[in-house]
Design a protein around this motif. Structure first.
Motif, PDB file in Angstrom:
ATOM      1  N   ALA A 159       0.689  -1.372   0.228  1.00  0.00           N
ATOM      2  CA  ALA A 159       0.177  -0.258   0.140  1.00  0.00           C
ATOM      3  C   ALA A 159       0.952   1.188  -0.021  1.00  0.00           C
ATOM      4  N   THR A 160       1.718   0.918   0.638  1.00  0.00           N
ATOM      5  CA  THR A 160       2.675   2.337   0.538  1.00  0.00           C
ATOM      6  C   THR A 160       3.285   2.427  -0.476  1.00  0.00           C
ATOM      7  N   HIS A 191      -8.952  11.780  -2.413  1.00  0.00           N
ATOM      8  CA  HIS A 191      -9.219  10.627  -3.057  1.00  0.00           C
ATOM      9  C   HIS A 191      -9.204   9.613  -1.693  1.00  0.00           C
ATOM     10  N   MET A 192      -8.647   9.253  -1.732  1.00  0.00           N
ATOM     11  CA  MET A 192      -8.104   8.305  -0.567  1.00  0.00           C
ATOM     12  C   MET A 192      -9.188   8.244   0.833  1.00  0.00           C
ATOM     13  N   TRP A 193      -9.220   9.120   0.915  1.00  0.00           N
ATOM     14  CA  TRP A 193      -9.835   8.963   2.663  1.00  0.00           C
ATOM     15  C   TRP A 193     -10.742  10.137   3.002  1.00  0.00           C
ATOM     16  N   VAL A 531      -6.287   1.875  -0.531  1.00  0.00           N
ATOM     17  CA  VAL A 531      -5.633   2.661  -1.291  1.00  0.00           C
ATOM     18  C   VAL A 531      -4.977   2.353  -2.740  1.00  0.00           C
ATOM     19  N   ILE A 532      -5.069   0.975  -2.813  1.00  0.00           N
ATOM     20  CA  ILE A 532      -4.417   0.269  -4.028  1.00  0.00           C
ATOM     21  C   ILE A 532      -5.047   0.343  -5.024  1.00  0.00           C
ATOM     22  N   VAL A 533      -6.966   0.020  -4.251  1.00  0.00           N
ATOM     23  CA  VAL A 533      -7.794   0.340  -5.074  1.00  0.00           C
ATOM     24  C   VAL A 533      -7.633   1.727  -5.894  1.00  0.00           C
TER      25      VAL A 533
END
Length: 868
Positions: A159-160, A191-193, A531-533
Motif C-alpha cells: 500500500a505504501t 481521493h483516498m480518505w 488505497v490500492i484500488v
C-alpha cells in the motif's frame, strides 16, 4: 544440527494457539479492567454489526450511523488492532503501553472524521481542505501501522508503494511505461480518505455489510461445537480407509473451510488432530503438513464464503451472489475430489496401514457421503415447498409460524443429541486410537446443520442479500448457544440447568468476542486494499499494467495468462485471502479481459476474477512466504520450505483449473442447462482424477512416462473437447465485413456474431485490435443494428465505424479507440457460428485411450502378481 532440530520441532498446543491468535486475532491478551474493556468493545462491535444487518437497522440505529457504517466499522477495527496486536515481538503482551492507547484513540477519531465533519466535507464538495488533508494523512499512516501489526509487513509495504506512486509518479526515476503526472497531497487525500474512492470504498463496504456476519457466523458455529463434530464425522467416515486420516483431513478441512475466512486458522484447527494421525500411518512430516495445507487453502475457493471473496465478486463483477457461488462451485468441488484421490494414491503407492481394526468398504463410504450431500442439498431446496404452503395458509403470520417450526425442529434434534454423550476432542497421540463410528455419533450434532440450512435457504432459494441471510442464521446460532446446554441438561434429567445456562451465555459472549477479533485483520485488510484500488482509479495504472503484460508476453495469449498468474501469486504473498483478492483483481482482472479480447478470446468477467483469485490464494501455499505452509510445519515439526513445495505439487490442479475454465466456461456452468451441467460435472470429475493420476505417476500401478503423458492429454481432451473439435470442423464461418449488417439481420435470435475491430489507440495512436460479441436484439435488421448502437460507414469495400452512441452496450469496449484520426476504425473480420458436430463426441476417443492405458496397467499388474 541441534539448532535445525529445534527449528523443525512440532509446536505445543499452547504455542499453536499463540500462532493462530497472533496471525488472526492478536497475541496481546491483557487481564483485569483493560481486558474487560477490550472484551466489551469486541462484543459491542459484534452486536453493532448484527443490528446493522438486521431488518430493523433503520429503526434501532440512527440514520447517520447507518449511512456512515463503514467509518464505524473501521474505527472498531483500528482501535482493537492497536489494543490486541503488539508493535514488535519484544513488546509486552500482558499490558498495553501508553503510546498504543494514544494511537488507538486517535485512530478512532480519524476513522470517524468523515462522520464528525460530514456537513463541512459535503459543503466543500468532498474535497479536503488544508486541515482535512493532514488528518487524512495521519489516518493513512495509522491504518498502515495497524495493518502491519495485524497482517504482517507485506500489506503495508504494498500500500505504501502504491501511495508513493500517487505522489511521485512523475519523477524521473519512475520508468516511462508507468510514469504519470502525480497528484498533490490535497487531491490524493481527498481521493483516498475523504471520498468513497479509496479506504472507504467498495471493499470496506463489503466487509461492513457482509463479511463480518459470515465471520461471526463461523465463530459462533465453532463455539457451539460444530467444528469438532465435522472433524469427528469425517474421521468416522474415512479414518479406517487406507490413508484414512489424510482423507478425513481433506473432508474435515472442506467442512470448516466452508465457513472459515482463514486458511492458517483452518490448518491449525484441524491439523492438530489430523497431522499426527497422518504421520502415524506413514506420511512424512512434510507430506502430512502439505495435505493439510492443500485442504485448508482449498477451503478458500469453496462456496459459500470463499474467504469473503464471494461478496466482493458480487460488487466487482456486477452479478448476483447466487450466480457467483454457482459459477465457483464446480471447480472447487472437483478440486477437492482430486485432493482426496491424491491422498489415496499416496497411501497406495506407499502401502500405508489402516487405523483401527474395522473393515470398511470404500464404495459404501463414498456412496454414504454422496447420499448425505445429495440429501442435504435436497433438504435445502425442498424446504421451499412447505414454506410456500405455510405462507399461503397463514399470510402475514408466516414468519412467526416458520420460526416456531424451526425451534421445534431444533428442540427435537437436541433431544436426539441428549441421548448420546457429548463429543470430546480426541488425543491423536494416544497409544490406541479409537476412531468414532458414524452410526453412533451422528445424532450428537445434527442440529448444527439447522443454521446452515437456514443460511443456504435464504441465500439460494429466497435469494435474500448475503447480509440478511447471515443475520437470520446468526440469530438461530444465538438461540443454540444460549439453550443447547440447559436443554440437554433438562433432557438428561440433570440438576445443572442454571449452571448450563450460565455456560451458554459465556459461550455466546466468547463467540461474539472471537468473531470481532477474527475481523480485525479483515477489516484493516479491506481498508488498506482500498488505497490500492484508489490508486488504480486515480492514476489509471491498470491500463499501464495491461501494456506491460502485453509487452512482456509479446501478445501470446497463453504466455500472458501465465504472467498474470505469476503476478497474482507475487502480489498475493503474505496477504490474507480477502485483501489478496482485492489487490490482484484490481490490478490484473482488467488486464486479462482487455488482452483476451485483443487476442480474440472473449472471457466472462467472473472467469477472470476466479482466475486471479485462484492464483492469489496459492501464495498461502508457495514458498518463500506460504503462511499456511509455515503453520502446517509448526504443527508437524517438518521443514516449512519442503512442506510448501510438496503442498504446491499437491495443488497443481488448483493451478491448472483456472487455465481450463478461462477457455472452457462450461466448467463455471455459464449458460449451461441442468442436463449439460450434470454431464460437465461427471466428465470434469473424471478429467481431474485422470490429471491427478498422470501428475502423481500412479494410476492402477506405477505409470510409465508415456502413460503419464497419455493420461494428462486424455484429461485435457475431457476438459477441452472443443480444442480438438475446432480443428476438425471450424467453429465459425467467415463473412465479408461489408455484409455485417445483413448478417446481423439474418442471425437467429439466440445467435451471436464475433467482430474483430482494428483502429488507432486513443492514447498512443498505434493500431490495436479487439474482439466483440454482438447479440441480435430486435425483429428486423434495422432494429437490430439500432439496438447495437454501432455506427457503420461502408466505404470502398471497407466497413468503417464511427464512435458508437453512449447508449450502445459496446461503448465501453470501444472507448480505447480514437475515431477522429485519419486512420479509420474498421471491422476487419466478421464470424458467425458454423454448424459443428457436438464437441462432446471428442469424449469417445479420449475414453478409448483411457481404456487402453487401463488395459496396459492391468496386464502389467497381472505379470507382477505371477510368481517367478
Amino acid at each position: 544440527m541441534a539448532s535445525n532440530n529445534k527449528e523443525n520441532r512440532a509446536l505445543s498446543e499452547e504455542e499453536l494457539q499463540e500462532l493462530v491468535s497472533s496471525s488472526d486475532a492478536g497475541s496481546r491478551n491483557p487481564t483485569g479492567s483493560v481486558g474487560l474493556l477490550l472484551a466489551v468493545v469486541a462484543v459491542v462491535w459484534s452486536i453493532f454489526q448484527v443490528l446493522l444487518a438486521s431488518p430493523l437497522a433503520n429503526y434501532v440505529l440512527p440514520g447517520d450511523v447507518v449511512n456512515n457504517s463503514r467509518q464505524f466499522h473501521l474505527a472498531f477495527a483500528v482501535f482493537l488492532a492497536f489494543m490486541a496486536y503488539p508493535a514488535l515481538k519484544s513488546s509486552p503482551r500482558d499490558y498495553i503501553p501508553i503510546q498504543d492507547w494514544v494511537f488507538a484513540i486517535f485512530g478512532v477519531f480519524v476513522s470517524l472524521y468523515g462522520f464528525i465533519f460530514y456537513e463541512k466535507i459535503v459543503a466543500a464538495g468532498g474535497l479536503a481542505d488544508n486541515v482535512d488533508k493532514w488528518f487524512a494523512l495521519a489516518g493513512l499512516i495509522l491504518l498502515f501501522e495497524g495493518a502491519r501489526r495485524a497482517l504482517g509487513p507485506a500489506m503495508a509495504i504494498i500500500a505504501t508503494i502504491f501511495l508513493c506512486y500517487v505522489f511521485f509518479g512523475s519523477s524521473a526515476w519512475v520508468p516511462d511505461v508507468i510514469r504519470w503526472k502525480g497528484a498533490s497531497l490535497q487531491k490524493a487525500m481527498s481521493h483516498m480518505w475523504i471520498t468513497s474512492e479509496g479506504v472507504f470504498g467498495i471493499a470496506l463496504g463489503v466487509s461492513t455489510r457482509f463479511v463480518f456476519l459470515f465471520v461471526l457466523f463461523g465463530a459462533l458455529l465453532d463455539k457451539a461445537g460444530a467444528g469438532n463434530y465435522f472433524i469427528k464425522m469425517a474421521f468416522g467416515a474415512l479414518g479406517h480407509l487406507k490413508g484414512g486420516p489424510a482423507k478425513a483431513a481433506v473432508v474435515g478441512s472442506a467442512a470448516t473451510g466452508l465457513i472459515s475466512g482463514s486458511s492458517i486458522a483452518n490448518v491449525v484447527t484441524t491439523g492438530t488432530f489430523t497431522i499426527p494421525l497422518m504421520k502415524r500411518v506413514g506420511f512424512t512430516s512434510e507430506k502430512a503438513g502439505a495435505v493439510e495445507v492443500a485442504s485448508s487453502v482449498n477451503g478458500q475457493i469453496m462456496p459459500p464464503v470463499m474467504g469473503a471473496a464471494a461478496f466482493l465478486m458480487v460488487e466487482y463483477v456486477g452479478i448476483s451472489y447466487v450466480e457467483v457461488i454457482t459459477h465457483a462451485f464446480l471447480p472447487a468441488a472437483i478440486s477437492y475430489i482430486a485432493l482426496v484421490y491424491i491422498v489415496h494414491l499416496e497411501a497406495v503407492k506407499n502401502n500405508m496401514p489402516t487405523l483401527g481394526n474395522r473393515v470398511v468398504s470404500m464404495g459404501k463410504t463414498i456412496g454414504g457421503m454422496a447420499a448425505f450431500f445429495v440429501g442435504f442439498a435436497l433438504l435445502c431446496y425442498g424446504v421451499k415447498y412447505p414454506v410456500g404452503w405455510i405462507s399461503a395458509a397463514v399470510g402475514d403470520s408466516a414468519s412467526w409460524v416458520l420460526a416456531l417450526l424451526i425451534f421445534v425442529a431444533y428442540v427435537a434434534l437436541l433431544w436426539l443429541a441428549a441421548g448420546v454423550p457429548d463429543l470430546e476432542p480426541d488425543d491423536p497421540n494416544a497409544e490406541n486410537v479409537e476412531l468414532p463410528v458414524v452410526g453412533e455419533i451422528y445424532k450428537s450434532g445434527l442440529y448444527y446443520l439447522l443454521p446452515i440450512v437456514v443460511l443456504v435457504y435464504f441465500l439460494m432459494i429466497e435469494q435474500k442479500s448475503p447480509g440478511l441471510s447471515a443475520f437470520w442464521a446468526t440469530m438461530l446460532l444465538f438461540v443454540i448457544l444460549l439453550t443447547q446446554k440447559p436443554l440437554k441438561s433438562i433432557f438428561r434429567g440433570e440438576n445443572q440447568t442454571a449452571n448450563a445456562f450460565r455456560e451458554g451465555v459465556l459461550d455466546l459472549i466468547q463467540g461474539l468476542i472471537d468473531g470481532a477479533r477474527n475481523m480485525i485483520g479483515i477489516g484493516l485488510a479491506t481498508a488498506t486494499a482500498g488505497v490500492i484500488v484508489g490508486t488504480v482509479t486515480l492514476t489509471g495504472v491498470g491500463q499501464v499494467m495491461a501494456d506491460l503484460v502485453e509487452f512482456l508476453s509479446g501478445g501470446n495469449l497463453i504466455l500472458m495468462l501465465v504472467m498474470v498468474g505469476l503476478l497474482s501469486l507475487i502480489l498475493g504473498m503474505g496477504l490474507p485471502t480477502t485483501a489478496n483478492y482485492i489487490v490482484v483483481s484490481s490490478l490484473m482482472a482488467g488486464v486479462v479481459v482487455e488482452l483476451g479480447a485483443q487476442s480474440g478470446l472473449i472471457v466472462p468477467l467472473i472467469a477472470v476474477h476466479l482466475f486471479v483469485f485462484y492464483f492469489g490464494i496459492m501464495a498461502d501455499v508457495t514458498p518463500p512466504v506460504g503462511l499456511a505452509s509455515f503453520a502446517a510445519a509448526a504443527v508437524s515439526g517438518g521443514d516449512s520450505i519442503r512442506t510448501g513445495f510438496v503442498a504446491f505439487f499437491y495443488s497443481l490442479r488448483t493451478v491448472a483449473l483456472p487455465f481450463v475454465f478461462i477457455f472452457n466456461t462450461d466448467l463455471l456452468l455459464i449458460n449451461v442447462g441442468w442436463a449439460q451441467g450434470i454431464l460437465v460435472f461427471v466428465t470434469a470429475s473424471i478429467a481431474i482424477l485422470i490429471f491427478t493420476a498422470g501428475t502423481m505417476g500412479w494410476f492402477l500401478t506405477k505409470n510409465r512416462i508415456y502413460e503419464s503423458v497419455a493420461l494428462v492429454l486424455i484429461s485435457f481432451a475431457l476438459f477441452r473437447p472443443d480444442f480438438f473439435m475446432d480443428r476438425i470442423q471450424p467453429p465459425f464461418d467467415q463473412i465479408d465485413p461489408v455484409n455485417f449488417a445483413e448478417a446481423l439481420g439474418n442471425a437467429p435470435e439466440d445467435g451471436r456474431l464475433r467482430l474483430t475491430i482494428a483502429g488507432p489507440d486513443f492514447d498512443t495512436g498505434d493500431i490495436v485490435e479487439t474482439t466483440l460479441v454482438v447479440r441480435p436484439e430486435g425483429a428486423t435488421p434495422e432494429e437490430r443494428l439500432e439496438a447495437s448502437g454501432l455506427l457503420l460507414l461502408p466505404e470502398d469495400g471497407v466497413m468503417r465505424m464511427d464512435e458508437p452512441s453512449f447508449s450502445s452496450p459496446y461503448a465501453d469496449a470501444l472507448s480505447s479507440f480514437d475515431f477522429y484520426l485519419d486512420e479509420p476504425v474498421q471491422i476487419t473480420q466478421v464470424q458467425a457460428p458454423a454448424d459443428q458436430m457436438p464437441k462432446e463426441l471428442m469424449f469417445i476417443p479420449a475414453l478409448i485411450a483411457l481404456a487402453l492405458v487401463v488395459m496396459l496397467q492391468r496386464a502389467r499388474m497381472t505379470r507382477q502378481e505371477v510368481p517367478a
